[in-house]
Design a protein around this motif. Structure first.
Motif, PDB file in Angstrom:
ATOM      1  N   TYR A  21       0.853  -1.188   0.000  1.00  0.00           N
ATOM      2  CA  TYR A  21       0.000   0.000   0.000  1.00  0.00           C
ATOM      3  C   TYR A  21       0.884   1.230   0.000  1.00  0.00           C
ATOM      4  CZ  TYR A  21       1.212   0.855   4.873  1.00  0.00           C
ATOM      5  OH  TYR A  21       1.911   1.141   6.024  1.00  0.00           O
ATOM      6  N   ASP A  22       0.311   2.344  -0.362  1.00  0.00           N
ATOM      7  CA  ASP A  22       0.965   3.648  -0.265  1.00  0.00           C
ATOM      8  C   ASP A  22       0.222   4.404   0.835  1.00  0.00           C
ATOM      9  OD1 ASP A  22       1.220   6.497  -0.561  1.00  0.00           O
ATOM     10  OD2 ASP A  22       2.065   6.171  -2.547  1.00  0.00           O
ATOM     11  N   PRO A  23       0.906   4.746   1.937  1.00  0.00           N
ATOM     12  CA  PRO A  23       0.185   5.351   3.070  1.00  0.00           C
ATOM     13  C   PRO A  23      -0.539   6.646   2.727  1.00  0.00           C
ATOM     14  CG  PRO A  23       2.577   5.398   3.428  1.00  0.00           C
ATOM     15  CD  PRO A  23       2.329   4.596   2.195  1.00  0.00           C
ATOM     16  N   GLU A  24       0.031   7.457   1.860  1.00  0.00           N
ATOM     17  CA  GLU A  24      -0.641   8.704   1.484  1.00  0.00           C
ATOM     18  C   GLU A  24      -1.848   8.426   0.593  1.00  0.00           C
ATOM     19  OE1 GLU A  24       0.059  11.541   2.883  1.00  0.00           O
ATOM     20  OE2 GLU A  24       1.832  10.732   3.897  1.00  0.00           O
ATOM     21  N   ALA A  25      -1.689   7.510  -0.340  1.00  0.00           N
ATOM     22  CA  ALA A  25      -2.783   7.198  -1.273  1.00  0.00           C
ATOM     23  C   ALA A  25      -3.954   6.545  -0.556  1.00  0.00           C
ATOM     24  CB  ALA A  25      -2.279   6.308  -2.398  1.00  0.00           C
ATOM     25  N   ILE A  26      -3.682   5.623   0.349  1.00  0.00           N
ATOM     26  CA  ILE A  26      -4.788   4.933   1.025  1.00  0.00           C
ATOM     27  C   ILE A  26      -5.542   5.904   1.932  1.00  0.00           C
ATOM     28  CG2 ILE A  26      -3.514   4.021   3.009  1.00  0.00           C
ATOM     29  CD1 ILE A  26      -5.150   1.430   2.700  1.00  0.00           C
ATOM     30  N   LEU A  27      -4.840   6.865   2.526  1.00  0.00           N
ATOM     31  CA  LEU A  27      -5.527   7.838   3.372  1.00  0.00           C
ATOM     32  C   LEU A  27      -6.326   8.848   2.557  1.00  0.00           C
ATOM     33  CD1 LEU A  27      -2.892   8.407   6.195  1.00  0.00           C
ATOM     34  CD2 LEU A  27      -5.046   7.106   6.318  1.00  0.00           C
ATOM     35  N   ASP A  28      -6.071   8.911   1.256  1.00  0.00           N
ATOM     36  CA  ASP A  28      -6.863   9.766   0.367  1.00  0.00           C
ATOM     37  C   ASP A  28      -8.162   9.102  -0.091  1.00  0.00           C
ATOM     38  OD1 ASP A  28      -5.248  11.986   0.423  1.00  0.00           O
ATOM     39  OD2 ASP A  28      -4.138  11.474  -1.395  1.00  0.00           O
ATOM     40  N   VAL A  29      -8.327   7.819   0.205  1.00  0.00           N
ATOM     41  CA  VAL A  29      -9.565   7.120  -0.159  1.00  0.00           C
ATOM     42  C   VAL A  29     -10.698   7.727   0.655  1.00  0.00           C
ATOM     43  CG1 VAL A  29     -10.778   4.902  -0.083  1.00  0.00           C
ATOM     44  CG2 VAL A  29      -8.369   4.981  -0.756  1.00  0.00           C
ATOM     45  N   ASN A  30     -11.777   8.108  -0.025  1.00  0.00           N
ATOM     46  CA  ASN A  30     -12.860   8.742   0.726  1.00  0.00           C
ATOM     47  C   ASN A  30     -13.624   7.713   1.557  1.00  0.00           C
ATOM     48  OD1 ASN A  30     -15.350   7.827  -0.525  1.00  0.00           O
ATOM     49  ND2 ASN A  30     -14.894   9.148  -2.253  1.00  0.00           N
ATOM     50  N   ARG A  31     -14.339   8.234   2.523  1.00  0.00           N
ATOM     51  CA  ARG A  31     -15.036   7.409   3.513  1.00  0.00           C
ATOM     52  C   ARG A  31     -15.989   6.399   2.866  1.00  0.00           C
ATOM     53  NH1 ARG A  31     -17.051  11.273   5.901  1.00  0.00           N
ATOM     54  NH2 ARG A  31     -15.681  11.492   7.685  1.00  0.00           N
ATOM     55  N   GLU A  32     -16.755   6.819   1.875  1.00  0.00           N
ATOM     56  CA  GLU A  32     -17.743   5.927   1.265  1.00  0.00           C
ATOM     57  C   GLU A  32     -17.090   4.780   0.500  1.00  0.00           C
ATOM     58  OE1 GLU A  32     -20.843   6.063   2.240  1.00  0.00           O
ATOM     59  OE2 GLU A  32     -20.171   7.786   3.410  1.00  0.00           O
ATOM     60  N   VAL A  33     -16.019   5.063  -0.205  1.00  0.00           N
ATOM     61  CA  VAL A  33     -15.291   4.000  -0.909  1.00  0.00           C
ATOM     62  C   VAL A  33     -14.685   3.037   0.111  1.00  0.00           C
ATOM     63  CG1 VAL A  33     -13.314   3.515  -2.412  1.00  0.00           C
ATOM     64  CG2 VAL A  33     -14.852   5.406  -2.951  1.00  0.00           C
ATOM     65  N   ALA A  34     -14.107   3.589   1.176  1.00  0.00           N
ATOM     66  CA  ALA A  34     -13.527   2.744   2.229  1.00  0.00           C
ATOM     67  C   ALA A  34     -14.597   1.855   2.869  1.00  0.00           C
ATOM     68  CB  ALA A  34     -12.844   3.612   3.276  1.00  0.00           C
ATOM     69  N   ARG A  35     -15.778   2.407   3.088  1.00  0.00           N
ATOM     70  CA  ARG A  35     -16.881   1.601   3.643  1.00  0.00           C
ATOM     71  C   ARG A  35     -17.259   0.467   2.690  1.00  0.00           C
ATOM     72  NH1 ARG A  35     -20.067   6.533   5.966  1.00  0.00           N
ATOM     73  NH2 ARG A  35     -19.374   6.419   8.108  1.00  0.00           N
ATOM     74  N   GLY A  36     -17.304   0.776   1.403  1.00  0.00           N
ATOM     75  CA  GLY A  36     -17.628  -0.263   0.422  1.00  0.00           C
ATOM     76  C   GLY A  36     -16.617  -1.392   0.450  1.00  0.00           C
ATOM     77  N   PHE A  37     -15.335  -1.047   0.511  1.00  0.00           N
ATOM     78  CA  PHE A  37     -14.298  -2.082   0.587  1.00  0.00           C
ATOM     79  C   PHE A  37     -14.374  -2.844   1.905  1.00  0.00           C
ATOM     80  CE2 PHE A  37     -11.613   0.542  -2.540  1.00  0.00           C
ATOM     81  CZ  PHE A  37     -12.042  -0.211  -3.622  1.00  0.00           C
ATOM     82  N   ALA A  38     -14.690  -2.148   3.005  1.00  0.00           N
ATOM     83  CA  ALA A  38     -14.820  -2.818   4.304  1.00  0.00           C
ATOM     84  C   ALA A  38     -15.962  -3.834   4.268  1.00  0.00           C
ATOM     85  CB  ALA A  38     -15.043  -1.790   5.414  1.00  0.00           C
ATOM     86  N   VAL A  39     -17.070  -3.469   3.640  1.00  0.00           N
ATOM     87  CA  VAL A  39     -18.201  -4.397   3.503  1.00  0.00           C
ATOM     88  C   VAL A  39     -17.790  -5.601   2.664  1.00  0.00           C
ATOM     89  CG1 VAL A  39     -20.498  -4.696   2.474  1.00  0.00           C
ATOM     90  CG2 VAL A  39     -20.002  -2.666   3.839  1.00  0.00           C
ATOM     91  N   LEU A  40     -17.149  -5.352   1.534  1.00  0.00           N
ATOM     92  CA  LEU A  40     -16.719  -6.427   0.646  1.00  0.00           C
ATOM     93  C   LEU A  40     -15.770  -7.385   1.351  1.00  0.00           C
ATOM     94  CD1 LEU A  40     -16.488  -7.728  -2.186  1.00  0.00           C
ATOM     95  CD2 LEU A  40     -14.646  -6.093  -2.652  1.00  0.00           C
ATOM     96  N   LEU A  41     -14.785  -6.841   2.065  1.00  0.00           N
ATOM     97  CA  LEU A  41     -13.762  -7.680   2.686  1.00  0.00           C
ATOM     98  C   LEU A  41     -14.240  -8.360   3.960  1.00  0.00           C
ATOM     99  CD1 LEU A  41     -10.686  -5.357   2.096  1.00  0.00           C
ATOM    100  CD2 LEU A  41     -11.289  -7.438   0.838  1.00  0.00           C
ATOM    101  N   SER A  42     -15.331  -7.879   4.533  1.00  0.00           N
ATOM    102  CA  SER A  42     -15.850  -8.498   5.760  1.00  0.00           C
ATOM    103  C   SER A  42     -16.993  -9.461   5.478  1.00  0.00           C
ATOM    104  CB  SER A  42     -16.327  -7.420   6.731  1.00  0.00           C
ATOM    105  OG  SER A  42     -17.492  -6.786   6.235  1.00  0.00           O
ATOM    106  N   GLY A  43     -17.373  -9.595   4.227  1.00  0.00           N
ATOM    107  CA  GLY A  43     -18.497 -10.466   3.905  1.00  0.00           C
ATOM    108  C   GLY A  43     -19.822  -9.850   4.285  1.00  0.00           C
TER     109      GLY A  43
END
Length: 198
Positions: A21-43
């Motif tokens: 990962y790139d720490p600066e790039a991942i912290l630029d991910v907006n909240r809604e996209v991060a939530r979508g990935f969290a849902v996907l990765l948590s089943g």
């Protein structure tokens, strides 16, 4: 599935050469996209109390949380997911756009010649090759990226709460703490990938 034996080789320096990962790039991910990935990765297991539990936070009553991101999510307490969900989530990592977002790659065609795109491909190859040597790496990878996106969500929440008087100093602290939390979360996966190639 991404496969290659030579493109993403690990050097003798070990885990520091495993860039997931790139720490600066991942912290630029907006909240809604991060939530979508969290849902996907948590089943599909996702809600605010789950984030609070995962990050060791408690909901404050009438007062601000004085220490942002004070506890790194505990990677030793994985989210329970069934085998099919785990495989889907891992495929999202190596064949989908989850890892791409962690390096700031939004449009693969447009970004195909960028250094970030090459790092994405290297990370996916390393994850794929390491998972062939150990089944536990799949679940560790999914759990690691899941926790990373919980940190991103929490980071966005903390940045939004920073008031205008203390914004600059507080944002720097929140940013530093989030980067440290991400480093802590990814460290175990980086070591596992390094060990899988020895």
């Amino acid at each position: 599935m991404v496969k290659n034996s030579g493109t993403a080789s690990l050097s003798a320096s070990g885990a520091s050469s495993v860039i997931l990962y790139d720490p600066e790039a991942i912290l630029d991910v907006n909240r809604e996209v991060a939530r979508g990935f969290a849902v996907l990765l948590s089943g599909g297991v996702y809600n605010e109390s789950f984030i609070l539990e995962s990050t060791g936070r408690r909901r404050s009553k009438g007062r601000k949380n004085s220490s942002p991101l004070e506890l790194v999510p505990n990677i030793d307490q994985p989210t329970e997911v069934d085998e099919n969900t785990l495989m889907l989530a891992f495929m999202a990592l190596i064949d989908g756009n989850v890892v791409d977002a962690c390096f700031g790659v939004i449009h693969q065609r447009r970004d195909a010649s960028s250094p970030a795109f090459r790092r994405v491909q290297d990370a996916k190859i390393m994850l794929s090759n390491a998972s062939d040597t150990s089944d536990s790496i799949r679940s560790l990878a999914v759990e690691t990226y899941h926790k990373a996106f919980l940190i991103v969500i929490d980071y966005n929440d903390q940045m939004d709460k920073a008031n205008c008087c203390t914004r600059c100093a507080r944002q720097k602290k929140i940013h530093r703490n989030a980067k440290n939390a991400l480093h802590g979360v990814f460290e175990q996966l980086q070591e596992a990938i390094t060990n899988s190639t020895q």
